[in-house]
Motif scaffolding. Structure first.
Motif, PDB file in Angstrom:
ATOM      1  N   ARG A  29       0.845  -1.206   0.000  1.00 46.47           N
ATOM      2  CA  ARG A  29       0.000   0.000   0.000  1.00 46.47           C
ATOM      3  C   ARG A  29       0.876   1.250   0.000  1.00 46.47           C
ATOM      4  O   ARG A  29       0.587   2.213  -0.704  1.00 46.47           O
ATOM      5  CB  ARG A  29      -0.928   0.009   1.203  1.00 46.47           C
ATOM      6  N   ARG A  30       1.938   1.234   0.779  1.00 44.50           N
ATOM      7  CA  ARG A  30       2.871   2.366   0.782  1.00 44.50           C
ATOM      8  C   ARG A  30       3.416   2.608  -0.621  1.00 44.50           C
ATOM      9  O   ARG A  30       3.499   3.744  -1.086  1.00 44.50           O
ATOM     10  CB  ARG A  30       4.022   2.076   1.745  1.00 44.50           C
ATOM     11  N   LEU A  33       0.786   4.291  -2.738  1.00 43.27           N
ATOM     12  CA  LEU A  33       0.675   5.697  -2.354  1.00 43.27           C
ATOM     13  C   LEU A  33       1.892   6.499  -2.828  1.00 43.27           C
ATOM     14  O   LEU A  33       1.761   7.636  -3.291  1.00 43.27           O
ATOM     15  CB  LEU A  33       0.513   5.818  -0.836  1.00 43.27           C
ATOM     16  N   GLU A  96       1.262   5.857   7.176  1.00 42.91           N
ATOM     17  CA  GLU A  96      -0.109   6.094   6.727  1.00 42.91           C
ATOM     18  C   GLU A  96      -0.764   4.793   6.257  1.00 42.91           C
ATOM     19  O   GLU A  96      -1.923   4.520   6.570  1.00 42.91           O
ATOM     20  CB  GLU A  96      -0.124   7.118   5.589  1.00 42.91           C
ATOM     21  N   ALA A  97      -0.019   3.985   5.514  1.00 40.99           N
ATOM     22  CA  ALA A  97      -0.552   2.708   5.023  1.00 40.99           C
ATOM     23  C   ALA A  97      -0.928   1.799   6.182  1.00 40.99           C
ATOM     24  O   ALA A  97      -1.995   1.172   6.177  1.00 40.99           O
ATOM     25  CB  ALA A  97       0.466   2.036   4.105  1.00 40.99           C
ATOM     26  N   SER A  99      -1.727   2.684   9.208  1.00 40.99           N
ATOM     27  CA  SER A  99      -2.886   3.274   9.862  1.00 40.99           C
ATOM     28  C   SER A  99      -4.158   2.959   9.077  1.00 40.99           C
ATOM     29  O   SER A  99      -5.197   2.616   9.668  1.00 40.99           O
ATOM     30  CB  SER A  99      -2.683   4.785   9.984  1.00 40.99           C
ATOM     31  N   GLN A 100      -4.109   3.083   7.771  1.00 43.99           N
ATOM     32  CA  GLN A 100      -5.267   2.769   6.933  1.00 43.99           C
ATOM     33  C   GLN A 100      -5.704   1.321   7.113  1.00 43.99           C
ATOM     34  O   GLN A 100      -6.896   1.029   7.228  1.00 43.99           O
ATOM     35  CB  GLN A 100      -4.959   3.036   5.461  1.00 43.99           C
ATOM     36  N   THR A 103      -7.319   0.791  10.477  1.00 45.21           N
ATOM     37  CA  THR A 103      -8.647   1.384  10.476  1.00 45.21           C
ATOM     38  C   THR A 103      -9.639   0.482   9.736  1.00 45.21           C
ATOM     39  O   THR A 103     -10.756   0.260  10.212  1.00 45.21           O
ATOM     40  CB  THR A 103      -8.610   2.783   9.819  1.00 45.21           C
ATOM     41  N   GLU A 104      -9.217  -0.049   8.594  1.00 49.33           N
ATOM     42  CA  GLU A 104     -10.087  -0.950   7.829  1.00 49.33           C
ATOM     43  C   GLU A 104     -10.407  -2.216   8.616  1.00 49.33           C
ATOM     44  O   GLU A 104     -11.490  -2.781   8.465  1.00 49.33           O
ATOM     45  CB  GLU A 104      -9.414  -1.317   6.503  1.00 49.33           C
TER      46      GLU A 104
END
Length: 107
Positions: A29-30, A33, A96-97, A99-100, A103-104
Motif C-alpha cells: 500500500r505504501r 501511495l 499512513e498505510a 494506519s489505513q 482502520t479498515e
C-alpha cells in the motif's frame, strides 16, 4: 497430547505469520501511495498515475528491502526532489498505510 509449550509455539508462529502478512500489505500500500505521489509530481493524468503506481509496486519484487523502490522513484523524479525527501515520504506513507489497514480492520 499438546502441551502448553506446543500451544505457545503455535500461537507465536501464527502471530509471526500474521505480522509478516500485515507488513507485506502495508509495504504494498505504501508503494501504491508513493507511486501516486510521484505521479502527481510528474504531472501524470489519473490513468497514467494508476499505471505508474502499479509499476512502483512491481519494482519492490526485484530485491529484499526498500532500495529497489527508492531507485525506481529516484530514477523517475527530477533532481529537484532530494533523496532525503523521497525517503521521508516513504517513511510517512508506510505509517499512513499501516494506519489505513488498521482502520479498515477496525483496530
Amino acid at each position: 497430547m499438546a502441551t502448553t509449550f506446543d500451544d505457545r509455539e503455535k500461537a507465536f508462529e501464527a502471530k509471526f505469520a500474521h505480522d509478516a502478512e500485515m507488513q507485506f500489505k502495508a509495504e504494498a500500500r505504501r508503494n501504491r501511495l508513493l507511486g501516486l505521489w510521484a505521479a502527481g509530481l510528474l504531472g501524470l493524468d489519473e490513468a497514467a498515475a494508476q499505471d505508474y503506481a502499479r509499476d512502483v509496486i512491481r519494482s519492490d519484487f526485484q530485491e529484499a528491502g526498500d532500495q529497489d523502490v527508492f531507485r525506481k522513484i529516484r530514477s523517475d523524479l527530477p533532481a529537484t526532489v532530494s533523496d532525503a525527501e523521497i525517503r521521508e515520504k516513504m517513511a510517512a506513507l508506510l505509517a499512513e498505510a499501516k494506519s489505513q489497514i488498521l482502520t479498515e480492520l477496525g483496530i
